[in-house]
Each structure stands twice: as structure tokens, then as C-alpha cells.
Scaffold this motif. Structure first.
Motif, PDB file in Angstrom:
ATOM      1  N   LEU A   1       0.817  -1.217   0.000  1.00  0.00           N
ATOM      2  CA  LEU A   1       0.000   0.000   0.000  1.00  0.00           C
ATOM      3  C   LEU A   1       0.843   1.256   0.000  1.00  0.00           C
ATOM      4  O   LEU A   1       2.007   1.246   0.368  1.00  0.00           O
ATOM      5  N   MET A   2       0.214   2.366  -0.404  1.00  0.00           N
ATOM      6  CA  MET A   2       0.859   3.670  -0.229  1.00  0.00           C
ATOM      7  C   MET A   2      -0.181   4.695   0.213  1.00  0.00           C
ATOM      8  O   MET A   2      -1.375   4.534  -0.040  1.00  0.00           O
ATOM      9  N   SER A   3       0.282   5.742   0.870  1.00  0.00           N
ATOM     10  CA  SER A   3      -0.616   6.791   1.359  1.00  0.00           C
ATOM     11  C   SER A   3      -1.115   7.631   0.181  1.00  0.00           C
ATOM     12  O   SER A   3      -0.597   7.536  -0.929  1.00  0.00           O
TER      13      SER A   3
ATOM     14  N   ALA B   1     -10.374  -7.673  -3.929  1.00  0.00           N
ATOM     15  CA  ALA B   1     -10.723  -6.737  -2.850  1.00  0.00           C
ATOM     16  C   ALA B   1     -10.082  -7.177  -1.534  1.00  0.00           C
ATOM     17  O   ALA B   1      -9.612  -6.348  -0.743  1.00  0.00           O
ATOM     18  N   ILE B   2     -10.030  -8.503  -1.313  1.00  0.00           N
ATOM     19  CA  ILE B   2      -9.378  -9.026  -0.096  1.00  0.00           C
ATOM     20  C   ILE B   2      -7.878  -8.695  -0.146  1.00  0.00           C
ATOM     21  O   ILE B   2      -7.289  -8.266   0.844  1.00  0.00           O
ATOM     22  N   GLY B   3      -7.277  -8.852  -1.336  1.00  0.00           N
ATOM     23  CA  GLY B   3      -5.860  -8.511  -1.513  1.00  0.00           C
ATOM     24  C   GLY B   3      -5.575  -7.067  -1.157  1.00  0.00           C
ATOM     25  O   GLY B   3      -4.549  -6.743  -0.547  1.00  0.00           O
ATOM     26  N   SER B   4      -6.500  -6.165  -1.516  1.00  0.00           N
ATOM     27  CA  SER B   4      -6.277  -4.745  -1.201  1.00  0.00           C
ATOM     28  C   SER B   4      -6.430  -4.517   0.311  1.00  0.00           C
ATOM     29  O   SER B   4      -5.688  -3.751   0.912  1.00  0.00           O
ATOM     30  N   ALA B   5      -7.387  -5.228   0.942  1.00  0.00           N
ATOM     31  CA  ALA B   5      -7.643  -4.993   2.373  1.00  0.00           C
ATOM     32  C   ALA B   5      -6.541  -5.535   3.280  1.00  0.00           C
ATOM     33  O   ALA B   5      -6.303  -4.990   4.354  1.00  0.00           O
ATOM     34  N   ILE B   6      -5.861  -6.613   2.862  1.00  0.00           N
ATOM     35  CA  ILE B   6      -4.854  -7.230   3.756  1.00  0.00           C
ATOM     36  C   ILE B   6      -3.449  -6.696   3.510  1.00  0.00           C
ATOM     37  O   ILE B   6      -2.505  -7.090   4.172  1.00  0.00           O
ATOM     38  N   SER B   7      -3.309  -5.793   2.527  1.00  0.00           N
ATOM     39  CA  SER B   7      -1.964  -5.383   2.103  1.00  0.00           C
ATOM     40  C   SER B   7      -1.152  -4.726   3.215  1.00  0.00           C
ATOM     41  O   SER B   7      -1.696  -4.106   4.116  1.00  0.00           O
ATOM     42  N   GLN B   8       0.162  -4.875   3.063  1.00  0.00           N
ATOM     43  CA  GLN B   8       1.096  -4.218   3.982  1.00  0.00           C
ATOM     44  C   GLN B   8       1.686  -2.981   3.289  1.00  0.00           C
ATOM     45  O   GLN B   8       1.452  -2.743   2.115  1.00  0.00           O
ATOM     46  N   ILE B   9       2.455  -2.228   4.054  1.00  0.00           N
ATOM     47  CA  ILE B   9       3.165  -1.062   3.514  1.00  0.00           C
ATOM     48  C   ILE B   9       4.564  -1.521   3.099  1.00  0.00           C
ATOM     49  O   ILE B   9       5.163  -2.362   3.760  1.00  0.00           O
ATOM     50  N   SER B  10       5.094  -0.946   1.998  1.00  0.00           N
ATOM     51  CA  SER B  10       6.463  -1.335   1.612  1.00  0.00           C
ATOM     52  C   SER B  10       7.304  -0.118   1.259  1.00  0.00           C
ATOM     53  O   SER B  10       6.794   0.976   1.033  1.00  0.00           O
ATOM     54  N   GLY B  11       8.599  -0.350   1.201  1.00  0.00           N
ATOM     55  CA  GLY B  11       9.548   0.673   0.760  1.00  0.00           C
ATOM     56  C   GLY B  11      10.643  -0.020  -0.013  1.00  0.00           C
ATOM     57  O   GLY B  11      10.987  -1.169   0.275  1.00  0.00           O
ATOM     58  N   GLU B  12      11.180   0.663  -1.013  1.00  0.00           N
ATOM     59  CA  GLU B  12      12.173   0.012  -1.875  1.00  0.00           C
ATOM     60  C   GLU B  12      13.256   1.004  -2.236  1.00  0.00           C
ATOM     61  O   GLU B  12      12.982   2.187  -2.442  1.00  0.00           O
ATOM     62  N   ILE B  13      14.500   0.521  -2.309  1.00  0.00           N
ATOM     63  CA  ILE B  13      15.576   1.384  -2.810  1.00  0.00           C
ATOM     64  C   ILE B  13      16.358   0.618  -3.875  1.00  0.00           C
ATOM     65  O   ILE B  13      16.451  -0.605  -3.842  1.00  0.00           O
ATOM     66  N   GLU B  14      16.902   1.364  -4.825  1.00  0.00           N
ATOM     67  CA  GLU B  14      17.754   0.763  -5.850  1.00  0.00           C
ATOM     68  C   GLU B  14      18.883   1.741  -6.127  1.00  0.00           C
ATOM     69  O   GLU B  14      18.633   2.880  -6.514  1.00  0.00           O
ATOM     70  N   LYS B  15      20.108   1.313  -5.863  1.00  0.00           N
ATOM     71  CA  LYS B  15      21.259   2.208  -6.054  1.00  0.00           C
ATOM     72  C   LYS B  15      22.446   1.420  -6.608  1.00  0.00           C
ATOM     73  O   LYS B  15      22.482   0.202  -6.495  1.00  0.00           O
TER      74      LYS B  15
ATOM     75  N   LYS C   1      19.833  -1.897   3.440  1.00  0.00           N
ATOM     76  CA  LYS C   1      18.674  -2.453   4.162  1.00  0.00           C
ATOM     77  C   LYS C   1      18.041  -1.384   5.062  1.00  0.00           C
ATOM     78  O   LYS C   1      16.825  -1.245   5.122  1.00  0.00           O
ATOM     79  N   GLU C   2      18.908  -0.637   5.767  1.00  0.00           N
ATOM     80  CA  GLU C   2      18.400   0.409   6.678  1.00  0.00           C
ATOM     81  C   GLU C   2      17.623   1.478   5.902  1.00  0.00           C
ATOM     82  O   GLU C   2      16.597   1.970   6.356  1.00  0.00           O
ATOM     83  N   LEU C   3      18.139   1.817   4.706  1.00  0.00           N
ATOM     84  CA  LEU C   3      17.459   2.809   3.856  1.00  0.00           C
ATOM     85  C   LEU C   3      16.058   2.321   3.465  1.00  0.00           C
ATOM     86  O   LEU C   3      15.077   3.063   3.528  1.00  0.00           O
ATOM     87  N   ALA C   4      15.987   1.049   3.067  1.00  0.00           N
ATOM     88  CA  ALA C   4      14.696   0.476   2.643  1.00  0.00           C
ATOM     89  C   ALA C   4      13.718   0.438   3.820  1.00  0.00           C
ATOM     90  O   ALA C   4      12.527   0.742   3.661  1.00  0.00           O
ATOM     91  N   ILE C   5      14.228   0.097   5.002  1.00  0.00           N
ATOM     92  CA  ILE C   5      13.363   0.043   6.191  1.00  0.00           C
ATOM     93  C   ILE C   5      12.850   1.432   6.546  1.00  0.00           C
ATOM     94  O   ILE C   5      11.672   1.627   6.839  1.00  0.00           O
ATOM     95  N   SER C   6      13.737   2.447   6.452  1.00  0.00           N
ATOM     96  CA  SER C   6      13.287   3.802   6.804  1.00  0.00           C
ATOM     97  C   SER C   6      12.267   4.327   5.790  1.00  0.00           C
ATOM     98  O   SER C   6      11.327   5.022   6.140  1.00  0.00           O
ATOM     99  N   GLU C   7      12.423   3.945   4.502  1.00  0.00           N
ATOM    100  CA  GLU C   7      11.426   4.315   3.478  1.00  0.00           C
ATOM    101  C   GLU C   7      10.055   3.722   3.834  1.00  0.00           C
ATOM    102  O   GLU C   7       9.018   4.347   3.650  1.00  0.00           O
ATOM    103  N   THR C   8      10.069   2.477   4.316  1.00  0.00           N
ATOM    104  CA  THR C   8       8.824   1.765   4.645  1.00  0.00           C
ATOM    105  C   THR C   8       8.123   2.420   5.831  1.00  0.00           C
ATOM    106  O   THR C   8       6.907   2.614   5.815  1.00  0.00           O
TER     107      THR C   8
ATOM    108  N   LYS D   1       8.497   5.525   6.761  1.00  0.00           N
ATOM    109  CA  LYS D   1       8.044   6.837   6.260  1.00  0.00           C
ATOM    110  C   LYS D   1       6.692   6.724   5.554  1.00  0.00           C
ATOM    111  O   LYS D   1       5.845   7.595   5.610  1.00  0.00           O
ATOM    112  N   ALA D   2       6.500   5.580   4.849  1.00  0.00           N
ATOM    113  CA  ALA D   2       5.257   5.388   4.082  1.00  0.00           C
ATOM    114  C   ALA D   2       4.077   4.996   4.965  1.00  0.00           C
ATOM    115  O   ALA D   2       2.944   4.922   4.502  1.00  0.00           O
ATOM    116  N   GLY D   3       4.327   4.743   6.269  1.00  0.00           N
ATOM    117  CA  GLY D   3       3.198   4.471   7.178  1.00  0.00           C
ATOM    118  C   GLY D   3       3.211   3.109   7.841  1.00  0.00           C
ATOM    119  O   GLY D   3       2.204   2.675   8.378  1.00  0.00           O
ATOM    120  N   ALA D   4       4.367   2.422   7.827  1.00  0.00           N
ATOM    121  CA  ALA D   4       4.425   1.083   8.438  1.00  0.00           C
ATOM    122  C   ALA D   4       4.790   1.171   9.918  1.00  0.00           C
ATOM    123  O   ALA D   4       5.400   2.140  10.373  1.00  0.00           O
TER     124      ALA D   4
END
Length: 520
Positions: A237-239, A440-454, A471-478, A480-483
Motif C-alpha cells: 500500500l501507499m498513502s 478486494a481481499i488482496g487490497s484490504a490485507i496489504s502491507q506497507i512497503s519501501g524500496e531502494i535501488e542504487k 537495508k536500513e534505507l529500505a526500512i526507513s522508506e517503509t 516513512k510510508a506508514g508502516a
């Protein structure tokens, strides 16, 4: 009791589902998708709440998966006028921006393209100093002529300073209301495809805004004040803010939601999912509960892009697929369909078109409509047609496999009832309860994610340190997105050495996901 509301808007139906805090399905339904989408969403929510008899104040989260952005690009409707600025002169001027973009789309976008001095090498060295004066003059030039801006700099996923500086300058002149898409945040390495993905992202900002506001209005009119999230195509999901910045990430979230919903309903983390709709069947692969991503450049509305997309094999076979029989009893299955007109046009519902649904009903595979209407059909011919339908599914499943071993196969979607519970290539076939609204169930159970590529310069000595940092960057992105910071984990990680670049250059991609942070 707190609830989650999941809505998935398809071309034919808008599906809705209510889950309780323990992820049990309280109620689910389908209503026809309407022309203005908002009405269809309103109808679904209204009916869902009425029938489930829940207190709307207890609905804590509302999730929407929608095809609106995909349709806008494919149908060329309601797109923004976009200014395209490429930072990379004189190195990257041989191929102009929008090269390879179909002419009808170029005409709609408005043709405001510019190339400016600047950009970086793969290792972060500057190719050229950013020409800030030129950015300023472009800003003056496009004032009032465009709705959004797509900014792309060479190797910006490695160093995005020129993109962010250019954005600052554009904002100084044009204010904060204009939407600016940065390629380093949209696509991956590869200049032209990343630029195209950024242009498409900029072109659908208004569509995303209309859809998001429509969803919020539909919720408010039903007295629901839930926290709103939108589904993206990696199954998370995303905000709203994130969605309005990166609407391109909602493209293909429908099949992804079905995959996630199928995983949840069948309790399978690694399986092949067949989502049978009215028009097509989408076949995808679950790896650790998330859709396998496509490793190829993706064409969207005739434009070659490189943002992440689920690996989906779609075939023209669904519940409304038309069967044509010749006089000598040879037949064809599809690829066209009666779509949402199934209830008027199929033989079992009193229509005059032979569809896959009629074949399944006539053979006693499923009970729908009036079986009397198909009782006179030739059983041998029907058996041959049904055999071909099953073979089409088996071939699609076989194509998406990466090994010859049998795998679990999960059938979901409204048309899944047409198919048998044994097919070639499947170790086991699941047809879970509530599979018709898996999206619809897939949308309701979704988690928040964050991704980095460098791209990093990695040696034996610093490898562990750099991967830890990524890894720390990806976790902080997640987060930030609401996890929930306590419940974030790394779900995917890859590091690929780039053989054609010096200095041990390695592309590192890390994705983290976590549960929604619940306000207590």
C-alpha cells in the motif's frame, strides 16, 4: 471491533470486502463499475455497510485498488500536459526525449521537451555542471502551459543532486502547486525507459487526484472517516500523498491484489495464481507471498518503460468469452468476450451468444442461470470445447513456471468456478471460499512497503557494511510510508555486479514491507 474496507475497481465490476481485525471476511460483494467510477465505489461501500450491519465509525482503514491510471494511459484520456526536461547535455543528446513514444500520445502531452547541461557518471562523478540559468528560463517559458513536469538526469539513481536542485529552481519560479516527477524516484537504471516511466507518471497525476478524491468523497458520504490507502503493483500500500506523487505505481495493481488475496485465502506463500475474470485470465506467481516481478522492460500504452511490474501472463479466456462454432463443428474460443453484458447475452441467462459459462453449465460443472436453455447443445462438441478451455489454462500455467516441477495452483476471480479441481502441472488445485473477491481481499490485507535501488562500489571489505546501509534505507522508506516500525522486515534483496563498469560497481535493490501502524 475495528474493520478494514477493501475496494477493487475493475473494468466490469467494483468488488468490496469488509474484514475484521483478525482478517476474517465479514461480508463481500460485487457491483457494476460505473462510468464515473466514484458512483460505483459509493454504491459498493453503501451496500457493503448496509448488508454487513457494521458501525461505520469502527472502520479504521480503507484501501482502494484501481485500474484508472492504466486505463487513462491506454485510452489516452484525461492526461496532463507535461514538460519533459532531460539533464545530460552534451553527453545524452543523440536520442531526443519522447523517442519511441507513439505520436498520438506525444500530441496529447504537448511536446514541451528540453535538454540541459548536467548529469553524472555511474560512479557519481559529474559529467557536467548543472546549467541552473537554463532551468530558470525553461520555468519561465512553460509557466501556464503545462500541468506537470518530468525531470530526468543521467544516472540519477546513483546521484540525484541535479534532479533535486532543478526541482528547487522550478519550484522557486512556478510555486508548489505544479507537480514535478523525478526519474530517480520512479524508474530504475536505464535512461530512456526511466525517462518514459517518469513522463507517464507525470501525465496521470490529475487522474490519480480525481480517483483519490472520489474515493474519499464516497467514504465521507457513507459516514466513514477511515485512514485511506491505495494499492500499488507490488502487492503493498501507499498513502494518498505518495499515490499523488507516484501514480504510475498503481498500474497493474488489480492482478497483484488478486495474487495477494489468493495467497491469503489459500494460505499459500509460493504458488501459481489463476485469476479468471469476465474477459481474461491473469496468471501470476507468488514468491514468499508477493508477486514475482517482471525482469523485462514493460510496454505501457505503446511506451517502453522500466519501472517495476508484476510478471503476469494474460490470456483471452474468461467467464464471458465467446465460443464460435462453424457448420462442420470446428470451433474457436475467444479471444473476445461479452464482458459485463454476460447476464444479458449468455444463453443460460436468456441471451443468444454461446459463452464459456454456457459450456460449463451445460456440462453440469456449475449451476448458473437456466440450464434448460443449453440442454439441446451437442454434448460431444461441448466436451471438446471444455477440454480446449482447460488446455488453455494449463498452457498459461506452464509458460509462467521456471521449472518442470508441479506447483500448487490457486483459482480465484468470478470465473474460477468454471474450471476443474485437477489440471496438468498442478500439485494441488485450490478454489478458496470468497475467491470471487480475492482482489478486494488482496487490497484490504496489504502491507506497507519501501524500496531502494542504487549503484554502489562494492569490495570484499565493505560489502557487509554497504548491504546493511541499503537495508536500513529500505526500512526507513517503509516506516516513512506508514508502516509500524516494530513490524518491518526485508522481503527481497538482490545485488547484481555490473560487468561493463569499472570499480566493482554493483546494483543493489532492497525491498522491505511491514504491517500498517495502528493508532491506539
Amino acid at each position: 471491533m475495528n474493520y478494514r474496507l477493501g475496494i477493487d475497481v475493475g473494468g466490469t465490476n467494483t468488488d468490496g470486502v469488509l474484514l475484521d481485525r483478525n482478517m476474517n471476511v465479514i461480508h463481500s460483494l460485487k457491483t457494476p463499475t460505473t462510468e464515473d467510477v466514484e458512483t460505483g465505489i459509493y454504491n459498493t461501500i453503501h451496500q457493503l455497510v448496509e448488508e454487513a450491519k457494521v458501525n461505520v465509525e469502527n472502520i479504521e482503514f480503507a484501501m482502494l485498488g484501481t485500474t484508472q491510471c492504466t486505463n487513462a494511459i491506454v485510452e489516452r484520456k484525461k492526461l496532463n500536459r507535461v514538460a519533459t526536461i532531460r539533464i545530460g547535455a552534451p553527453a545524452a543528446t543523440a536520442i531526443k526525449p519522447l523517442a519511441g513514444v507513439p505520436e498520438d500520445l506525444q500530441a496529447i502531452l504537448g511536446g514541451h521537451t528540453y535538454m540541459v547541461e548536467g548529469g553524472h557518471e555511474y560512479n557519481g562523478d559529474e559529467i557536467n555542471t548543472l546549467n541552473e540559468d537554463r532551468i530558470r528560463s525553461i520555468a519561465e517559458e512553460i509557466k501556464g502551459k503545462v500541468d506537470s513536469i518530468a525531470l530526468t538526469s543521467i544516472f540519477s539513481p546513483v546521484d540525484q543532486t541535479h534532479e533535486t536542485k532543478a526541482e528547487e529552481i522550478l519550484r522557486e519560479v512556478l510555486g508548489n502547486d505544479i507537480s514535478i516527477s523525478l526519474s530517480s524516484e520512479v524508474g530504475s537504471i536505464g535512461l530512456l525507459e526511466r525517462e518514459n516511466a517518469t513522463i507517464l507518471n507525470a501525465s496521470i497525476i490529475n487522474v490519480a487526484k480525481t480517483t483519490a478524491e472520489g474515493f474519499e468523497k464516497a467514504l465521507q458520504h457513507n459516514g466513514i472517516h477511515a485512514k485511506v490507502f491505495f494499492c500499488q503493483n507490488d502487492g503493498t500500500l501507499m498513502s494518498k500523498e505518495y499515490t499523488l506523487k507516484y501514480p504510475i505505481l498503481t498500474v497493474a495493481c488489480g492482478p497483484t491484489n488478486s495474487l495477494r488475496g489468493a495467497s491469503f485465502l489459500s494460505d499459500n506463500k509460493d504458488a501459481i495464481i489463476v485469476d479468471v475474470g469476465g474477459t481474461t485470465s491473469d496468471v501470476g506467481v507468488l514468491v514468499k507471498g508477493f508477486p514475482r516481478q517482471s525482469s523485462l522492460a514493460v510496454e505501457l500504452g505503446g511506451v517502453r518503460t522500466n519501472f517495476r511490474m508484476p510478471d503476469i501472463n494474460s490470456i483471452g479466456l474468461g467467464g464471458g468469452t465467446i465460443i464460435r462454432v462453424a457448420e462442420d463443428n470446428t470451433f474457436t474460443v475467444g479471444p473476445d468476450s461479452v464482458g459485463h453484458r454476460l447476464l444479458e447475452e449468455a444463453l443460460v441467462f436468456g441471451g443468444s451468444t454461446l459463452t464459456t459459462t454456457d459450456v460449463a453449465v451445460a456440462l453440469g460443472k456449475v449451476k448458473l442461470g437456466n440450464p434448460e436453455n443449453v440442454a439441446q447443445l451437442d454434448k460431444n462438441l461441448l466436451e471438446a470445447i471444455y477440454k480446449r478451455m482447460v488446455e488453455m489454462i494449463e498452457e498459461a500455467v506452464d509458460k509462467i513456471k521456471t521449472s518442470a516441477a508441479d506447483m500448487p495452483v490457486v483459482f480465484v476471480g468470478g470465473g474460477s468456478v468454471l474450471f476443474p479441481n485437477e489440471i496438468k502441472g498442478a500439485s494441488q488445485v485450490y478454489q478458496p471460499e470468497n475467491g470471487g473477491v480475492a482482489n478486494a481481499i488482496g487490497s484490504a490485507i496489504s502491507q506497507i512497503s519501501g524500496e531502494i535501488e542504487k549503484i554502489y562500489s562494492i569490495s570484499k571489505e565493505n560489502r557487509e557494511e554497504i548491504l546493511k546501509q541499503a537495508k536500513e534505507l529500505a526500512i526507513s522508506e517503509t516506516i516513512k510510508a506508514g508502516a509500524d516500525s516494530e513490524k518491518v522486515e526485508i522481503v527481497d534483496m538482490e545485488s547484481v555486479p555490473l560487468a561493463y563498469l569499472p570499480g566493482n560497481a554493483t546494483r543493489v535493490k532492497v525491498k522491505a514491507a511491514g504491517d500498517l501502524a495502528i493508532q491506539v
